[in-house]
Design a protein around this motif. Structure first.
Motif, PDB file in Angstrom:
ATOM      1  N   ARG A 170      34.723  44.778  36.183  1.00 34.30           N
ATOM      2  CA  ARG A 170      34.517  43.202  35.453  1.00 34.30           C
ATOM      3  C   ARG A 170      35.947  43.021  37.088  1.00 34.30           C
ATOM      4  O   ARG A 170      35.661  41.777  36.937  1.00 34.30           O
ATOM      5  N   ALA A 171      37.371  43.946  36.885  1.00 39.26           N
ATOM      6  CA  ALA A 171      37.872  43.197  37.975  1.00 39.26           C
ATOM      7  C   ALA A 171      36.899  43.058  39.177  1.00 39.26           C
ATOM      8  O   ALA A 171      37.619  42.239  40.073  1.00 39.26           O
ATOM      9  N   MET A 172      36.435  44.164  39.750  1.00 38.94           N
ATOM     10  CA  MET A 172      35.706  44.823  41.219  1.00 38.94           C
ATOM     11  C   MET A 172      35.165  43.690  41.678  1.00 38.94           C
ATOM     12  O   MET A 172      35.154  42.884  42.311  1.00 38.94           O
ATOM     13  N   LEU A 173      34.363  43.300  40.475  1.00 36.11           N
ATOM     14  CA  LEU A 173      33.024  42.009  40.362  1.00 36.11           C
ATOM     15  C   LEU A 173      34.058  40.612  40.595  1.00 36.11           C
ATOM     16  O   LEU A 173      33.221  40.032  41.413  1.00 36.11           O
ATOM     17  N   LEU A 174      34.781  40.236  39.923  1.00 34.48           N
ATOM     18  CA  LEU A 174      35.966  38.660  39.988  1.00 34.48           C
ATOM     19  C   LEU A 174      36.498  39.136  41.577  1.00 34.48           C
ATOM     20  O   LEU A 174      36.173  38.064  42.331  1.00 34.48           O
ATOM     21  N   LEU A 175      37.167  40.131  41.890  1.00 33.94           N
ATOM     22  CA  LEU A 175      37.545  40.063  43.363  1.00 33.94           C
ATOM     23  C   LEU A 175      35.849  40.103  44.198  1.00 33.94           C
ATOM     24  O   LEU A 175      36.569  38.803  45.457  1.00 33.94           O
TER      25      LEU A 175
ATOM     26  N   HIS B  31      41.550  48.736  42.222  1.00 35.53           N
ATOM     27  CA  HIS B  31      40.915  49.820  41.184  1.00 35.53           C
ATOM     28  C   HIS B  31      41.603  51.264  40.369  1.00 35.53           C
ATOM     29  O   HIS B  31      41.306  52.007  40.081  1.00 35.53           O
ATOM     30  N   TRP B  32      43.171  51.298  41.166  1.00 35.83           N
ATOM     31  CA  TRP B  32      44.334  51.975  41.779  1.00 35.83           C
ATOM     32  C   TRP B  32      44.823  52.358  39.587  1.00 35.83           C
ATOM     33  O   TRP B  32      45.652  53.069  39.082  1.00 35.83           O
ATOM     34  N   HIS B  33      45.103  50.388  40.638  1.00 37.94           N
ATOM     35  CA  HIS B  33      46.094  50.391  39.068  1.00 37.94           C
ATOM     36  C   HIS B  33      46.643  49.292  38.224  1.00 37.94           C
ATOM     37  O   HIS B  33      47.078  48.373  37.772  1.00 37.94           O
ATOM     38  N   GLY B  34      44.853  48.789  38.629  1.00 38.46           N
ATOM     39  CA  GLY B  34      44.628  48.250  37.564  1.00 38.46           C
ATOM     40  C   GLY B  34      45.407  46.553  37.858  1.00 38.46           C
ATOM     41  O   GLY B  34      45.313  46.060  36.120  1.00 38.46           O
ATOM     42  N   VAL B  35      45.526  46.450  39.013  1.00 40.96           N
ATOM     43  CA  VAL B  35      46.048  45.081  38.690  1.00 40.96           C
ATOM     44  C   VAL B  35      45.225  43.766  38.580  1.00 40.96           C
ATOM     45  O   VAL B  35      43.660  43.902  39.253  1.00 40.96           O
ATOM     46  N   HIS B  36      45.144  42.336  38.539  1.00 43.57           N
ATOM     47  CA  HIS B  36      44.774  41.624  38.041  1.00 43.57           C
ATOM     48  C   HIS B  36      43.856  41.319  38.950  1.00 43.57           C
ATOM     49  O   HIS B  36      44.675  40.912  40.702  1.00 43.57           O
ATOM     50  N   PRO B  37      43.104  40.946  39.569  1.00 42.90           N
ATOM     51  CA  PRO B  37      42.288  40.243  40.769  1.00 42.90           C
ATOM     52  C   PRO B  37      42.964  39.468  41.519  1.00 42.90           C
ATOM     53  O   PRO B  37      43.521  39.594  43.006  1.00 42.90           O
TER      54      PRO B  37
ATOM     55  N   ALA C 237      34.622  53.259  36.954  1.00 40.18           N
ATOM     56  CA  ALA C 237      36.474  53.363  36.608  1.00 40.18           C
ATOM     57  C   ALA C 237      36.293  52.617  35.397  1.00 40.18           C
ATOM     58  O   ALA C 237      37.603  52.226  35.308  1.00 40.18           O
ATOM     59  N   GLY C 238      35.411  52.314  34.237  1.00 39.78           N
ATOM     60  CA  GLY C 238      35.131  52.059  33.516  1.00 39.78           C
ATOM     61  C   GLY C 238      35.231  50.514  33.745  1.00 39.78           C
ATOM     62  O   GLY C 238      34.550  50.092  34.405  1.00 39.78           O
TER      63      GLY C 238
ATOM     64  N   ALA D 134      29.980  39.795  48.631  1.00 38.01           N
ATOM     65  CA  ALA D 134      30.703  40.349  47.134  1.00 38.01           C
ATOM     66  C   ALA D 134      30.904  41.931  47.207  1.00 38.01           C
ATOM     67  O   ALA D 134      32.258  41.983  46.333  1.00 38.01           O
ATOM     68  N   LEU D 135      30.306  42.592  47.410  1.00 39.20           N
ATOM     69  CA  LEU D 135      30.245  44.215  47.488  1.00 39.20           C
ATOM     70  C   LEU D 135      30.795  44.278  48.598  1.00 39.20           C
ATOM     71  O   LEU D 135      31.048  45.922  48.203  1.00 39.20           O
ATOM     72  N   LEU D 136      31.123  44.239  49.538  1.00 33.93           N
ATOM     73  CA  LEU D 136      32.046  44.341  50.962  1.00 33.93           C
ATOM     74  C   LEU D 136      33.746  45.350  49.995  1.00 33.93           C
ATOM     75  O   LEU D 136      34.316  46.259  51.047  1.00 33.93           O
ATOM     76  N   PRO D 137      34.365  44.040  49.165  1.00 32.28           N
ATOM     77  CA  PRO D 137      35.871  44.656  48.299  1.00 32.28           C
ATOM     78  C   PRO D 137      35.289  46.530  47.863  1.00 32.28           C
ATOM     79  O   PRO D 137      35.762  47.059  48.229  1.00 32.28           O
ATOM     80  N   ALA D 138      33.982  45.778  47.097  1.00 38.20           N
ATOM     81  CA  ALA D 138      34.212  47.746  46.641  1.00 38.20           C
ATOM     82  C   ALA D 138      33.955  48.536  47.247  1.00 38.20           C
ATOM     83  O   ALA D 138      33.565  49.884  47.026  1.00 38.20           O
ATOM     84  N   ALA D 139      32.516  48.064  48.581  1.00 35.70           N
ATOM     85  CA  ALA D 139      32.395  49.181  49.801  1.00 35.70           C
ATOM     86  C   ALA D 139      34.126  49.695  50.341  1.00 35.70           C
ATOM     87  O   ALA D 139      33.676  50.784  50.827  1.00 35.70           O
ATOM     88  N   THR D 140      34.251  48.842  50.941  1.00 32.25           N
ATOM     89  CA  THR D 140      35.812  49.736  51.129  1.00 32.25           C
ATOM     90  C   THR D 140      36.720  50.288  50.366  1.00 32.25           C
ATOM     91  O   THR D 140      36.928  51.314  50.829  1.00 32.25           O
ATOM     92  N   LEU D 141      36.340  50.334  48.962  1.00 28.16           N
ATOM     93  CA  LEU D 141      37.098  51.186  48.503  1.00 28.16           C
ATOM     94  C   LEU D 141      36.229  52.264  47.965  1.00 28.16           C
ATOM     95  O   LEU D 141      37.503  53.469  47.913  1.00 28.16           O
TER      96      LEU D 141
END
Length: 257
Positions: A95-100, A166-172, A89-90, A56-63
């Protein structure tokens, strides 16, 4: 945010940019990559919940590594805190990154389950014989082959998704769709990009084998293989940012991020 279609030769440009940026800050980028790998590996060893949390943390780590590349490409020294960019980033973006991340962990679980079923049965490691016995087990090889095939669409879904969130606030959910469409739109460039990195890894392997044969056989190869593979992997992750940067344009026609 608009898709940007690039020619296939751009894939080689992404490879060169990754190598050049890594060469600017080799200690920083390699150190951040090792921190990323160590953090995920240690978390994965936690019983029961460790492996799902690591996935679950891989997308955030890659970012985080992409953010480090952005810093290095701008001439700045990326500090270790950049790995936590996704969580600074707020609340809404976190929350969006955790959902992703949860979606990625779920997708990985589905891939591993399907691979086990398609391989005939979940592969069980032999009780004796170590890695050689595992790799000689047909069930294990079938399982790995199916995982490689099934992880391809999952990887394309998540290729650009963390950066879009992260950079553009797009929904997951939308980020997965946009990532897949962008990868398909620039499939020629991505294919060249992957072929370029495959050639680099293959060339490095051949050089290591040659050195090992000249200096002392398999013992030298074992000593050199891990650090060389790790440095090349760090350079590969450094190049991911450029695949995102050139695949999208803002509404005014400028590259994002």
């Amino acid at each position: 945010m608009k898709l940007n279609r690039v020619p296939a030769r751009t894939g080689l440009l992404w490879v060169r940019l990754g190598l050049r940026t890594f060469a600017r800050q080799p200690l920083a980028m390699a150190g951040l990559f090792f921190m990323f790998i160590m953090g995920v590996s240690v978390l994965a060893m936690v019983p029961v919940l460790g492996a799902p949390l690591a996935l679950a943390l891989l997308p955030a780590a890659t970012l985080g590594l992409m953010a480090a590349t952005k810093e290095a490409a701008s001439g700045h020294f990326p500090m270790p805190t950049v790995l936590a960019s996704a969580f600074r980033a707020g609340r809404e973006r976190v929350r969006a990154m955790l959902l992703l991340g949860a979606l990625y962990a779920l997708g990985s679980l589905v891939v591993m389950t399907l691979a086990g079923l398609l391989a005939g049965a979940p592969a069980q490691a032999p009780a004796q014989g170590g890695a050689d016995a595992v790799l000689n087990d047909p069930a294990v090889l079938r399982n790995l082959a199916w995982q490689a095939v099934l992880y391809l669409p999952l990887g394309l879904l998540f290729w650009h998704a963390p950066a879009l969130v992260h950079w553009h606030g797009v929904h997951p959910i939308k980020s997965l769709f946009f990532s897949l469409v962008a990868c398909w739109t620039n499939k020629g460039a991505l294919t060249v990009f992957m072929l370029g990195w495959s050639a680099i890894f293959l060339a490095a392997s051949l050089v290591l084998v040659l050195l090992a044969s000249l200096l002392g056989g398999t013992s030298v190869l074992q000593v050199l293989m891990f650090p060389v593979a790790s440095l090349l992997s760090a350079a590969f992750f450094t190049s991911l940012y450029f695949t995102f940067r050139d695949s999208f344009l803002t509404d005014d026609g400028q590259p994002p991020a």
